[in-house]
Structures are given as structure tokens and as C-alpha cells.
Motif scaffolding. Structure first.
Motif, PDB file in Angstrom:
ATOM      1  N   ALA A 581       0.833  -1.204   0.000  1.00 44.45           N
ATOM      2  CA  ALA A 581       0.000   0.000   0.000  1.00 44.45           C
ATOM      3  C   ALA A 581       0.868   1.255   0.000  1.00 44.45           C
ATOM      4  N   ASP A 582       1.923   1.255   0.804  1.00 43.41           N
ATOM      5  CA  ASP A 582       2.856   2.381   0.806  1.00 43.41           C
ATOM      6  C   ASP A 582       3.492   2.563  -0.568  1.00 43.41           C
ATOM      7  N   ASP A 583       3.908   1.440  -1.176  1.00 52.06           N
ATOM      8  CA  ASP A 583       4.543   1.517  -2.495  1.00 52.06           C
ATOM      9  C   ASP A 583       3.603   2.131  -3.522  1.00 52.06           C
ATOM     10  N   VAL A 584       2.372   1.660  -3.550  1.00 52.83           N
ATOM     11  CA  VAL A 584       1.401   2.151  -4.537  1.00 52.83           C
ATOM     12  C   VAL A 584       1.110   3.630  -4.311  1.00 52.83           C
ATOM     13  N   PHE A 585       1.012   4.028  -3.041  1.00 49.04           N
ATOM     14  CA  PHE A 585       0.746   5.435  -2.747  1.00 49.04           C
ATOM     15  C   PHE A 585       1.897   6.321  -3.226  1.00 49.04           C
ATOM     16  N   ILE A 586       3.127   5.859  -3.035  1.00 50.15           N
ATOM     17  CA  ILE A 586       4.287   6.630  -3.495  1.00 50.15           C
ATOM     18  C   ILE A 586       4.298   6.730  -5.015  1.00 50.15           C
ATOM     19  N   ILE A 587       4.017   5.608  -5.702  1.00 48.84           N
ATOM     20  CA  ILE A 587       3.998   5.632  -7.170  1.00 48.84           C
ATOM     21  C   ILE A 587       2.877   6.539  -7.668  1.00 48.84           C
ATOM     22  N   LYS A 588       1.712   6.474  -7.044  1.00 52.58           N
ATOM     23  CA  LYS A 588       0.582   7.329  -7.425  1.00 52.58           C
ATOM     24  C   LYS A 588       0.955   8.804  -7.303  1.00 52.58           C
ATOM     25  N   THR A 589       1.727   9.131  -6.285  1.00 49.96           N
ATOM     26  CA  THR A 589       2.085  10.524  -6.027  1.00 49.96           C
ATOM     27  C   THR A 589       3.296  10.970  -6.834  1.00 49.96           C
ATOM     28  N   ASP A 590       4.345  10.123  -6.862  1.00 52.36           N
ATOM     29  CA  ASP A 590       5.626  10.537  -7.444  1.00 52.36           C
ATOM     30  C   ASP A 590       6.020   9.776  -8.698  1.00 52.36           C
ATOM     31  N   GLY A 591       5.224   8.784  -9.086  1.00 50.06           N
ATOM     32  CA  GLY A 591       5.548   8.003 -10.275  1.00 50.06           C
ATOM     33  C   GLY A 591       6.545   6.893  -9.981  1.00 50.06           C
ATOM     34  N   TYR A 592       6.746   5.998 -10.974  1.00 52.16           N
ATOM     35  CA  TYR A 592       7.675   4.886 -10.801  1.00 52.16           C
ATOM     36  C   TYR A 592       9.111   5.375 -10.638  1.00 52.16           C
ATOM     37  N   ALA A 593       9.383   6.614 -11.057  1.00 48.38           N
ATOM     38  CA  ALA A 593      10.733   7.166 -10.921  1.00 48.38           C
ATOM     39  C   ALA A 593      11.169   7.266  -9.464  1.00 48.38           C
ATOM     40  N   ALA A 594      10.211   7.223  -8.542  1.00 43.75           N
ATOM     41  CA  ALA A 594      10.560   7.255  -7.113  1.00 43.75           C
ATOM     42  C   ALA A 594      11.436   6.068  -6.728  1.00 43.75           C
ATOM     43  N   ALA A 595      11.411   5.027  -7.559  1.00 41.24           N
ATOM     44  CA  ALA A 595      12.236   3.840  -7.264  1.00 41.24           C
ATOM     45  C   ALA A 595      13.717   4.122  -7.457  1.00 41.24           C
ATOM     46  N   ARG A 596      14.060   5.235  -8.101  1.00 41.55           N
ATOM     47  CA  ARG A 596      15.471   5.587  -8.290  1.00 41.55           C
ATOM     48  C   ARG A 596      16.045   6.310  -7.073  1.00 41.55           C
ATOM     49  N   GLU A 597      15.211   6.590  -6.088  1.00 38.09           N
ATOM     50  CA  GLU A 597      15.645   7.377  -4.939  1.00 38.09           C
ATOM     51  C   GLU A 597      15.972   6.483  -3.744  1.00 38.09           C
ATOM     52  N   THR A 598      16.908   6.979  -2.943  1.00 37.34           N
ATOM     53  CA  THR A 598      17.268   6.312  -1.691  1.00 37.34           C
ATOM     54  C   THR A 598      17.135   7.321  -0.558  1.00 37.34           C
ATOM     55  N   ALA A 599      17.143   6.830   0.652  1.00 41.42           N
ATOM     56  CA  ALA A 599      17.011   7.716   1.808  1.00 41.42           C
ATOM     57  C   ALA A 599      17.854   7.185   2.958  1.00 41.42           C
ATOM     58  N   ASN A 600      18.429   8.119   3.720  1.00 40.46           N
ATOM     59  CA  ASN A 600      19.198   7.736   4.897  1.00 40.46           C
ATOM     60  C   ASN A 600      18.265   7.272   6.010  1.00 40.46           C
ATOM     61  N   LEU A 601      18.733   6.302   6.765  1.00 38.08           N
ATOM     62  CA  LEU A 601      18.020   5.854   7.947  1.00 38.08           C
ATOM     63  C   LEU A 601      18.594   6.591   9.145  1.00 38.08           C
ATOM     64  N   VAL A 602      17.717   7.259   9.868  1.00 36.04           N
ATOM     65  CA  VAL A 602      18.168   8.157  10.935  1.00 36.04           C
ATOM     66  C   VAL A 602      17.545   7.744  12.261  1.00 36.04           C
ATOM     67  N   THR A 603      18.347   7.756  13.305  1.00 38.33           N
ATOM     68  CA  THR A 603      17.823   7.582  14.663  1.00 38.33           C
ATOM     69  C   THR A 603      17.954   8.911  15.394  1.00 38.33           C
ATOM     70  N   THR A 604      17.072   9.162  16.330  1.00 40.03           N
ATOM     71  CA  THR A 604      17.110  10.395  17.105  1.00 40.03           C
ATOM     72  C   THR A 604      17.282  10.075  18.585  1.00 40.03           C
ATOM     73  N   SER A 605      17.959  10.945  19.263  1.00 40.64           N
ATOM     74  CA  SER A 605      18.139  10.831  20.711  1.00 40.64           C
ATOM     75  C   SER A 605      18.198  12.238  21.286  1.00 40.64           C
ATOM     76  N   GLU A 606      18.015  12.338  22.583  1.00 44.33           N
ATOM     77  CA  GLU A 606      18.044  13.637  23.236  1.00 44.33           C
ATOM     78  C   GLU A 606      19.338  13.804  24.031  1.00 44.33           C
ATOM     79  N   LYS A 607      19.891  14.991  23.976  1.00 46.77           N
ATOM     80  CA  LYS A 607      21.127  15.298  24.691  1.00 46.77           C
ATOM     81  C   LYS A 607      20.905  16.546  25.532  1.00 46.77           C
ATOM     82  N   LYS A 608      21.368  16.467  26.779  1.00 48.57           N
ATOM     83  CA  LYS A 608      21.224  17.621  27.661  1.00 48.57           C
ATOM     84  C   LYS A 608      22.293  18.659  27.363  1.00 48.57           C
ATOM     85  N   LYS A 609      21.878  19.902  27.233  1.00 47.33           N
ATOM     86  CA  LYS A 609      22.811  21.002  27.001  1.00 47.33           C
ATOM     87  C   LYS A 609      23.278  21.558  28.340  1.00 47.33           C
TER      88      LYS A 609
END
Length: 814
Positions: A581-609
Motif C-alpha cells: 500500500a505504501d509503495d502504490v501510494f508513493i507511485i501514485k504521487t511521485d511516479g515509478y521514478a521514485a524507485a530511483r531514490e534512496t534515503a538515509n536511515l536516521v535515529t534520534t536521541s536527546e542530549k542535555k545542554k
């Protein structure tokens, strides 16, 4: 890039983590849903003329963002939300949650940090709805449903009644007939609408826009319903909150305060067995309870809800109500009312649901489907026993996609199915004194696996057990003779040793060739949906898309009887919900060309200043393809590189095992034991020193032993460095490959490798499971009747003699 539902849900649930601890889910849901609403309408409607929602100056999410880190953030957030509420007539709807409440959000800096972090989460890219194409996708509405379901789960039994499980809502929407309407003036009503999910599902099933009405006693829950309708692009829905449906109904015919308004469709999931339903009702019955021979019991409101619904239906009206099973068989006044309803023909069908399905109670419930149209000629009731079709999900039960489809298809086809559904004639119901308890009409129990005494006494597998597997012998006619041979009248013996049964079945030609039928069905399905899968555009209706490919898989597996077609359907729909379902929604919005894109995997944490405040730290921990996983790229384009890496990993593992064996076999006090740490791992520094000390000495044996360790460790280190470099190079090749993918490449990788690959794997698992079922049952029967009682008695006597002999030799007397 389009929003992935999975990422959206993850971020929304992360926002809940910011509030846990100070309040329970029944309270913090108000804060999360309010912020979701403000963020969504700000992204979608800010600056848009004639929009469903007006976003006034000083009343948007951007104004809330400007408050981050400020001492008065809670107080000013309340003011901003109040402006938005005032501009849209939503006072006491979206402004119930108080962001300056110190008892729930803490005081001073604690409140500032908590709210600043909460607002930051709603600023994440996956929560940017400005480019959301909601038409036909409803991603934000689904997100709202996701939160409501999780809040209901966390809130516990007493506080989960504001939400009807989406699966049950979908069944009701599919069986009341609203999908067949064409009149744009159609009305839809829920007298106990809660957060509105049931109404929304029913309205979504209609092919044209319908006019929606709802009433909800609890003001805060009515507020959730109004927000829910806005988020589902149904802002015109009319929700009457803070009014008791029985004592203070809000909808009347032509403004006549003495006659209730009637609707084309009515749906409801009211509170079960409500004890105080008569409060304030004196003199305000509006004819709801007339003409049924009795009034609903004062201490139980189930039939009061049912009669209110019937009164609110037009002469041609249709409806459905979820009620506990007790309404089907309880006596006294309820029996009188039930008999009257049956005779009037108002009850069209009854669907029995599994127990522990609803958040407010664990008791089993049923859906009573009502239809005034043609009631005078109704000569029976269609019944479905769906009580055994569910998945255990945590501490609740949940309907699977296969369970939903089976209920809906049985109802639409009016299908008689053994142990599941049938049309019950009125005469049979009358014979049972108008008791509608489903087990009286449908026996859904599984047959008992009976132990055969004669078989245990005299040996042999009963023919009844062998014949009980007839569904398999029809598919594999010769397999029966391969596995069993006649022993005596009414009994068989196993032709195969029990340890050979599984192998014999899997090696059987008929059984093996059946896999070809499954492959053929899969290939036919792939061909039938190819144009649908390769033709996704911005105009694709996602709901029709999945329905089309699902109906095709059911059609193609209809006659592959070894597999349950509903299980095959479940494989597809499970993959749809998790990934596709996610794949189809992305293709519907951005086209099959979205398959040429990659994305970084990011984790978040909190640090006290240093000043005591907290800042969010993001760390890149990897990357992945947006549509095509790295593993598929690796398998398809770089199999040799991957094989080299695998071979190197195996070499390292072998060397490590060799090294470990040398260290484990070292005697205490040996030279090897001197270079080990306390946990028996190699101490490289000690090893280096010992080798240096022994190099010019006379003890060459010790030196050779340590040198063997050193050589092994050096090889492990060299191979490990090589492995690390190969992985880096392969990763670079993989990421560089994505932008070069052609359209044909994308089709091959996405559809053939990813989608088809996962679905085929799931269906193959069903085939393996069916194979295990056959082998398991035959083995069970062979083991059960393997020894007769006399053989077992002789064995007992033999063992008893051996025990006595041993005891006698040990000097025991008795």
C-alpha cells in the motif's frame, strides 16, 4: 516524496511517548489528536480561499512552532488553538486539551521541554501534509484511525468504547447496501457515534456523497468525531454532542419536536447492556417502543437502542447494530420484543462475531442487519457464524482480511456453507420459540477426534479416520494406497514405517505435481493483473486497485482446493497492508521514478545542554531504497560480489572456530593459557610479548604453539579488513545503481522481484503447511494404533521383570 503510512504512524506514536507518564492514554490522546488536527488543517488549508476549514492569522501550526522553547508555550498554544476553534465554530471541540495544564504536562521548564519536543515531532518531514493527495487515499484519516485504535488498546476495558474496530465497521459498511445507492440526497445516521469511525466507513462505501448525522453523549468524544470527519474530508458531517440519545434526541422530522427524523441508513455500536438508559426519558419516548408488546428492560438498554434505530429508519430504510449475543436469546420482555421484530420482518440477517473483539468488553457480539424494505414478505433470516475466524493479537482478537471477505461474500451471495452460513426459514425459528441463538441453527464446532477402542485392543487404523481425510484422497487418488493397506474389516495398517511417512508423501508423483497447479494459478494471476500493476497513475483509485487484484487472486485460486482460497487472499492483503500500500501510494504521487531514490536511515536521541535544556540529536545509521530494497538490488545486479563476501565470512568463521578450539583445548599452565584473558579470549598484547620472549629461546614447541595462534589471528584480521572493504565497495555500487535504473528495470525489480516474490513466498508457505498437515495426520494415526493393548501389557510385564531382577541383585526384598 509522498508520505509512507508506516513512517507517519511511527512519528505519531513517537509523539505519544512525549506525554506518557503524566497521564493515561484516555487523556493524552486529546493532546496528540488536537495537534494532528491543527497540523493537518494548517498544511492543507492555510491561505486557501473558500476552504472547508479557515486558518486565521495567529491560529496555525506555524504560530505554535514559533513558541518552541518559550516559557509561556503552554498558555500561548491554548490561545492559538482557541483562535482556530473560534474561526470554525469548533469551540469545545478542538480546544478541550489544555496545553498549560501543570498537573498533566509538568511545571516550568519540564512543561517547556515536553511541549517543545512534542511540537518538534510534528515538524518532521513525514508529518508534512501540504502535498498530501487525500482523494481516494485518505492517509491522514487512516493515521487518525491508527491512533484511535492504539489509544483504545492502551486505555483498557472501561475507556475503549469510543472506538469501533475498523474491521467490524468495514463489514457493516459492506452489508447494509449503501454501496448500491445513486441518490445524492441519501442520509446516514449513527445515534451513538463515538469518534465517528463507523459512520466514516459506511459513508466511504457509498458511491456518492451522503449527508451524515451523528449523536454522541460524551462531549470530548463528540469533539474527536468532528475532528475525525474533517481529517477524512467530510467536514460537513453534523455531530450533536453532549446530548443523551434517549432523553434528548437531536434530530426531528421537519423541525417537529414530537417526531424523530428518519434516515435512509442507520448504523450503531452502542454501549452494551446500558443500565441507566431510562434516565431523563420520562414522557419523551417519541413512539420508539410502541407496538412491540413490551418495553425494553429498565436495567438493560440493548433493545432500547435497537428500537431507536428502527424508529429512525425510513419505511425503506436499512441499518445495522452491534449488540451482545444475549439479545438473540434472552427471555421475558426482550423475548417478546424479539418475537415481534421477527414477525414484522425487520431483521434481515445476523452475523455472529468472535469474542474479545471490542475494546470495551470481552464478550462476543453480533451484528443485527435491519431492513424495512420488503419486511412484509420476509420469510426467514440469513445467519453467519463468524465466531471462529480471527487472529489473536496481543490481549485482543482481531478479524483478518480473509475473515472480513468471507463474511461479506457469504452475505452478498446469500451462500449456504456448512458450519458457517445458511438461510433459516421462519418456520424453523418459530419452532425454536423465536430464539435466535446462532448455534441452534449452525453447528460450527469441529468434529471430535475419537479414540477407537477396538483399534487400541486389536490393532489397526480405523477406516473412519482414513476416510476422514477424503479431501486429500480426492486430490491424490493413489496416495491412499501408497500409505495404507487393509488389515481387517473396517481397519487399515500403515504400509510405511512412521519415520518414512513424510518422505513418502513428498516423493509421491501426484502430490509433487500438484505444486504445478499452484504455480499455474500464480502465473495466471500475474498475467491477469500485470496491466493494473504497471498502470498506476495519479488518477488510480487505490481502493479499486487492491479490490481488483484481490478478486483476481481469488478467481485464479478458486479450484486449487488443497489451499484455502481465503488463506491465499490473506497472503496478498497482509502484504498489501505491510508494504505494498505504501509503495502504490508513493507511485501514485511521485511516479515509478521514485524507485530511483534512496534515503538515509536516521535515529534520534536527546542530549542535555549545559543550560539544562535538551536538544534532539540525529544520527545516520544506514540507508535504504525508497521503493526497492537494497537486498533486491544486490541479488539482481551484484550476486558475484555478494557471493565473495559470503565466502569471506565463511572463511573468517572457520578460522575463528579453529582459533577457539586451540584456546579451549589449552591446559592450565600451558603457554597458550598464559596469553588468554579471564574470559578465555585471546590477549593480543600478551601474545606479542610472549612470542618476543620465546623467539631466541630453546623452547621451540611453545613458540610454535603461540605462532600458530598468531598466524590464525593475523589471517582473521586480514580477512576482516578485506571483508569490511568489500562491503563498503558493494554498498557504493548499490547506491550508485539506483539513479541509473531504467523504467523497465524498475518494473522488473519492483513488480517481479519485490511484489510477486513476497506473495509467491507466502503462498509457497501455505503449500508447505498443507503438506505438513497431511503428513502429520497420517503419522499421528500410525503412532496412535502402532501397538495393541496386549502388546503394551506384555511390554509392561517385561519391564517389570527387569526392574525386579535389578532390585534383587541390589539386595532389596519385598
Amino acid at each position: 516524496m509522498a508520505i509512507k503510512k508506516s513512517e507517519l504512524y511511527s512519528s505519531l506514536w513517537a509523539s505519544c511517548d512525549k506525554l506518557r507518564g503524566g497521564m493515561d492514554a484516555s487523556q493524552y490522546k486529546d493532546y496528540i489528536l488536537t495537534l494532528l488536527f491543527v497540523k493537518y488543517v494548517s498544511d492543507k488549508y492555510k491561505g486557501v480561499k473558500y476552504a472547508d476549514i479557515t486558518v486565521p492569522k495567529g491560529g496555525s501550526f506555524d504560530d505554535i512552532v514559533a513558541l518552541k522553547g518559550k516559557d509561556n508555550i503552554g498558555e500561548d498554544m491554548d490561545k492559538i488553538i482557541a483562535k482556530l476553534a473560534e474561526a470554525n465554530g469548533l469551540r469545545t471541540v478542538i480546544d478541550n486539551a489544555k496545553f498549560n495544564d501543570e498537573t498533566k504536562l509538568g511545571k516550568g521548564k519540564e512543561q517547556v521541554d515536553k511541549l517543545t519536543g512534542l511540537v518538534s515531532i510534528f515538524q518532521r518531514p513525514e508529518l508534512d501534509f501540504s502535498h498530501n493527495k487525500a482523494e481516494g487515499d485518505d492517509i491522514i484519516g487512516d493515521a487518525y484511525e491508527y491512533l484511535m485504535r492504539n489509544f483504545a488498546t492502551e486505555s483498557g476495558k472501561s475507556k475503549g468504547q469510543f472506538y469501533t474496530p475498523a474491521e467490524v465497521s468495514r463489514i457493516i459498511a459492506s452489508v447494509i447496501g449503501i454501496d448500491k445507492i445513486s441518490n445524492p440526497d441519501t442520509t446516514l445516521y449513527d445515534p451513538a457515534c463515538g469518534s465517528g469511525s463507523l459512520l466514516i466507513r459506511a459513508a466511504d462505501a457509498a458511491p456518492v456523497e451522503v449527508t451524515i448525522y451523528g449523536q454522541e453523549k460524551d462531549l470530548a468524544t463528540a469533539g474527536m468525531a468532528k475532528m475525525n470527519f474533517v481529517l477524512h474530508n467530510k467536514a460537513t458531517a453534523e455531530i450533536a454532542g453532549n446530548h443523551n440519545t434517549f432523553a434528548d434526541p437531536q434530530y426531528f422530522k421537519d423541525n417537529d419536536q414530537t417526531e424523530l427524523k428518519q434516515f435512509d441508513f442507520v448504523v450503531a455500536n452502542p454501549p452494551f447492556s446500558m443500565k441507566n438508559w431510562t434516565d431523563g426519558i420520562s414522557g419523551k419516548e417519541y413512539g420508539r417502543f410502541d407496538g412491540y408488546g413490551a418495553a425494553p428492560p429498565e436495567k438493560n438498554g440493548d433493545y432500547a437502542w435497537l428500537l431507536h434505530i428502527i424508529k429512525s429508519m425510513k419505511p425503506s430504510g436499512k441499518g445495522a447494530c452491534i449488540l451482545p449475543h444475549g439479545v438473540l436469546f434472552r427471555g421475558n420482555a426482550e423475548a417478546i420484543i424479539r418475537t415481534s421484530l421477527i414477525k414484522k420482518g425487520y431483521i434481515k440477517a445476523i452475523i455472529g462475531l468472535p469474542s474479545n473483539l471490542f475494546y470495551g468488553t470481552g464478550i462476543p457480539a453480533c451484528i443485527i442487519i435491519l431492513n424495512k424494505e420488503g419486511s412484509g414478505s420476509r420469510d426467514g433470516i440469513f445467519m453467519i457464524d463468524a465466531s471462529n475466524g480471527f487472529l489473536k493479537d496481543g490481549n485482543k482478537n482481531r478479524l483478518r482480511e480473509r475473515d472480513i471477505y468471507k463474511v461479506v461474500s457469504a452475505f452478498r451471495e446469500w451462500r449456504d456453507e456448512e458450519k458457517y452460513s445458511r438461510f433459516v426459514p421462519l418456520a424453523e425459528i418459530e419452532h425454536n420459540e423465536y430464539n435466535l441463538n446462532i448455534p441452534r441453527y449452525i453447528d460450527s464446532s469441529e468434529p471430535e477426534d475419537i479414540q477407537d477402542i477396538d483399534g487400541h485392543l486389536n490393532g489397526g487404523i480405523p477406516s473412519a479416520d482414513v476416510d476422514g481425510m477424503s479431501q486429500y484422497w480426492k486430490l491424490f487418488p493413489n496416495l491412499n494406497d501408497v500409505l495404507f493397506e487393509p488389515l481387517r474389516s473396517g481397519y487399515y495398517s500403515s504400509r510405511q514405517p512412521k519415520e518414512e511417512i513424510s518422505h513418502t508423501i513428498y516423493a509421491d508423483g501426484e502430490f509433487s505435481s500438484y505444486a504445478n497447479r499452484i504455480d499455474m494459478a500464480m502465473e495466471n494471476w500475474k498475467s491477469s493483473v500485470w496491466n493494473i500493476l504497471t498502470g498506476i497513475t495519479t488518477d488510480t483509485n487505490v481502493k479499486i486497485f487492491i479490490e481488483s487484484i484481490a478478486m483476481e487472486i481469488l478467481r485464479n485460486f478458486e479450484f486449487v482446493t488443497l489451499l484455502d482460497k481465503y488463506d491465499v487472499y490473506q497472503v496478498l492483503l497482509s502484504y498489501w497492508q505491510e508494504i505494498m500500500a505504501d509503495d502504490v501510494f508513493i507511485i501514485k504521487t511521485d511516479g515509478y521514478a521514485a524507485a530511483r531514490e534512496t534515503a538515509n536511515l536516521v535515529t534520534t536521541s536527546e542530549k542535555k545542554k549545559k543550560d539544562g535544556s535538551k536538544e534532539t540529536i540525529e544520527k545516520v545509521v544506514g540507508w535504504e531504497g525508497n521503493l526497492i530494497p537494497r537486498q533486491i538490488i544486490r541479488d539482481f545486479y551484484f550476486p558475484e560480489e555478494q557471493q565473495t563476501i559470503t565466502d569471506t565470512e565463511n572463511t573468517i568463521a572457520a578460522k575463528e572456530n579453529e582459533l577457539a578450539e586451540l584456546m579451549e583445548n589449552a591446559d592450565d599452565g600451558s603457554v597458550i593459557s598464559e596469553v588468554l584473558n579471564e574470559n578465555n579470549s585471546l590477549n593480543k598484547a600478551k601474545l606479542k610479548v610472549e612470542l618476543k620472549n620465546l623467539k631466541d629461546g630453546k623452547n621451540t614447541e611453545d613458540y610454535d604453539e603461540l605462532q600458530s595462534l598468531a598466524d590464525l589471528q593475523e589471517k582473521i584480521d586480514d580477512f576482516s579488513k578485506l571483508l569490511k572493504q568489500m562491503k563498503i565497495e558493494l554498498e557504493e555500487k548499490e547506491r550508485a545503481k539506483y539513479p541509473t535504473l531504467t523504467d523497465d528495470d524498475i518494473i522488473e525489480l519492483l513488480i517481479n522481484q519485490k511484489w510477486y516474490g513476497a506473495i509467491i513466498s507466502g503462498i509457497e508457505q501455505l503449500y508447505r503447511s498443507a503438506s505438513h498437515n497431511i503428513a502429520g495426520r497420517v503419522t499421528e494415526l500410525a503412532e496412535r494404533y502402532e501397538h495393541t493393548l496386549s502388546e503394551l501389557e506384555e511390554e509392561v510385564v517385561t519391564y517389570e521383570k527387569k526392574v525386579k531382577s535389578h532390585l534383587k541383585r541390589m539386595g532389596f526384598k519385598w
